[in-house]
Enzyme design. Structure first.
Site, PDB file in Angstrom:
ATOM      1  N   HIS A 143      -0.657  -0.258  -9.958  1.00 38.77           N
ATOM      2  CA  HIS A 143      -1.571  -1.234  -8.909  1.00 38.77           C
ATOM      3  C   HIS A 143      -1.821  -2.309  -9.758  1.00 38.77           C
ATOM      4  O   HIS A 143      -3.028  -2.859  -9.478  1.00 38.77           O
ATOM      5  CB  HIS A 143      -2.573  -0.035  -8.183  1.00 38.77           C
ATOM      6  N   GLU A 167      -3.759   6.685  -4.704  1.00 37.30           N
ATOM      7  CA  GLU A 167      -4.100   7.167  -6.347  1.00 37.30           C
ATOM      8  C   GLU A 167      -4.846   7.578  -7.001  1.00 37.30           C
ATOM      9  O   GLU A 167      -5.934   7.764  -6.739  1.00 37.30           O
ATOM     10  CB  GLU A 167      -4.395   5.291  -6.452  1.00 37.30           C
ATOM     11  N   ARG A 219       0.356  -1.338   0.143  1.00 39.76           N
ATOM     12  CA  ARG A 219       0.193  -0.106  -0.106  1.00 39.76           C
ATOM     13  C   ARG A 219       1.352   1.635  -0.345  1.00 39.76           C
ATOM     14  O   ARG A 219       1.765   1.396   0.896  1.00 39.76           O
ATOM     15  CB  ARG A 219      -1.066   0.210   1.268  1.00 39.76           C
TER      16      ARG A 219
HETATM   17  C1  DGY Z   1      -5.379  -6.161  -3.203  1.00 44.80           C
HETATM   18  O1  DGY Z   1      -6.190  -7.497  -3.072  1.00 44.80           O
HETATM   19  O2  DGY Z   1      -5.562  -5.519  -1.581  1.00 44.80           O
HETATM   20  C2  DGY Z   1      -4.289  -5.562  -4.215  1.00 44.80           C
HETATM   21  O3  DGY Z   1      -3.724  -4.321  -3.262  1.00 44.80           O
HETATM   22  C3  DGY Z   1      -5.396  -5.393  -5.314  1.00 44.80           C
HETATM   23  O4  DGY Z   1      -5.353  -6.832  -5.905  1.00 44.80           O
END
Ligand code: DGY
Length: 329
Positions: A288, A269, A240
């Site tokens: 992402h 983002e 993250r």
């Molecule tokens: C999640 O699933 O948390 C990822 O960041 C995106 O697939």
């Protein structure tokens, strides 16, 4: 009897969604960008179920508004759920679904790709070739860093962290891992050794983030931590964005305190188009997509549907982010 209503904040694989649109009234946000907060808040008032992505802010107000009406379940198409006020949901025994497990290897593959691309300057060299800068082979041209035999530092040692350690074994790497709460069951993993955050940062050639976002991991990498890293080391983030202080990262890369970075996530983002990191040839930014293969995203979508169906039927969610709500039932 009127049909139950599901609010869906992003459309996904039509053949999987059809399982819902056939049986329920569905209100689906049609755009590629997330819906405005107000749209979710207005529509939650008559929704029995809510399907979300990690780009939606599902805060206390949305949850309590939904609960004052008919909301029975939230199902998120992601493993992470830091965008949802889970404590509020748990306090009201509202189940939150998520998609753990299925994206582990896909995400680790991508983090590995970022390690390889950073160390061997793949994006930078591709750009040079595209701009016709390539003239001839030369002994000192675009030298990179060896990965084989290097040290990999993993911040977070859950499913994805362990999948990284398995890959590292094939590259004869030393693996250090750090987690805010040290777990005895991780001590027995052969090719990985626990380190304090400071030891990990000082000793690693690649530092890769694989933790959940929590108060303990928010800005876990800032000025102080970047100062501890080797000048030759790379920082990789597929977890993250909020785990990194990006001003500190700009400062570290500009001043050659580290060799570079590769970020699949940012906070918030998308990364602003004029962000200094986008101008740095030794920083790779991707949008992402670490879990984004068709097979994995379809599995995530299927789990999201399974969760919402279970919740609307009053059953235990098969993939529940707050299973403690079932403890005293
Ligand atoms: C999640 O699933 O948390 C990822 O960041 C995106 O697939």
């Amino acid at each position: 009897m009127s049909r139950q209503k599901i609010l869906v904040t992003r459309s996904f694989f039509q053949d999987i969604l059809t399982g819902l649109t056939d049986q329920f009234d569905t209100v689906i946000w049609p755009e590629k960008e997330p819906p405005p907060y107000r749209w979710v808040l207005n529509n939650i008032m008559d929704a029995d179920g809510l399907i979300t992505t990690l780009a939606d802010k599902i805060d206390e107000q949305i949850i309590t508004t939904g609960l004052q009406h008919k909301l029975q379940v939230i199902s998120q198409i992601a493993v992470g759920f830091d965008n949802i006020a889970v404590n509020t949901a748990t306090a009201h025994k509202l189940p939150i679904g998520h998609t753990p497990g299925v994206l582990t290897e896909t995400t680790a593959d991508f983090a590995w790709a970022l390690i390889m691309a950073s160390a061997r300057r793949i994006v930078e060299t591709h750009n040079e070739v595209q701009r016709h800068i390539w003239r001839a082979w030369g002994p000192e041209v675009l030298c990179g860093m060896d990965i084989y035999g290097a040290t990999l530092g993993l911040i977070g040692f859950g499913r994805i962290g362990k999948a990284m350690a398995r890959r590292a074994a094939g590259f004869n790497m030393k693996v250090l891992y750090y987690e805010p709460t040290r777990k005895p069951e991780n001590e027995i993993i052969k090719n990985a050794q626990y380190a304090t955050l400071e030891e990990l940062l000082r000793g690693s050639d690649f530092v890769s983030l694989h933790a959940y976002l929590s108060p303990a991991t928010t800005r876990i990498i800032g000025y102080k931590q970047l100062d501890l890293m080797k000048k030759t080391a790379f920082l990789i983030n597929t977890a993250r964005g909020a785990m990194i202080d990006h001003d500190a990262l700009v400062n570290a890369v500009e001043n050659h305190k580290i060799a570079g970075a590769a970020l699949d996530v940012f906070g918030p983002e998308p990364i602003p188009q004029d962000h200094p990191l986008l101008k740095m040839s030794n920083v790779i930014i991707t949008p992402h997509i670490a879990s984004s293969t068709t097979v994995t995203r379809r599995r995530m979508a299927a789990m999201t549907v399974e969760n919402i169906l279970a919740g609307l039927d009053g059953k235990r969610l098969p993939y529940c982010a707050n299973p403690e709500i079932y403890n005293e039932m």
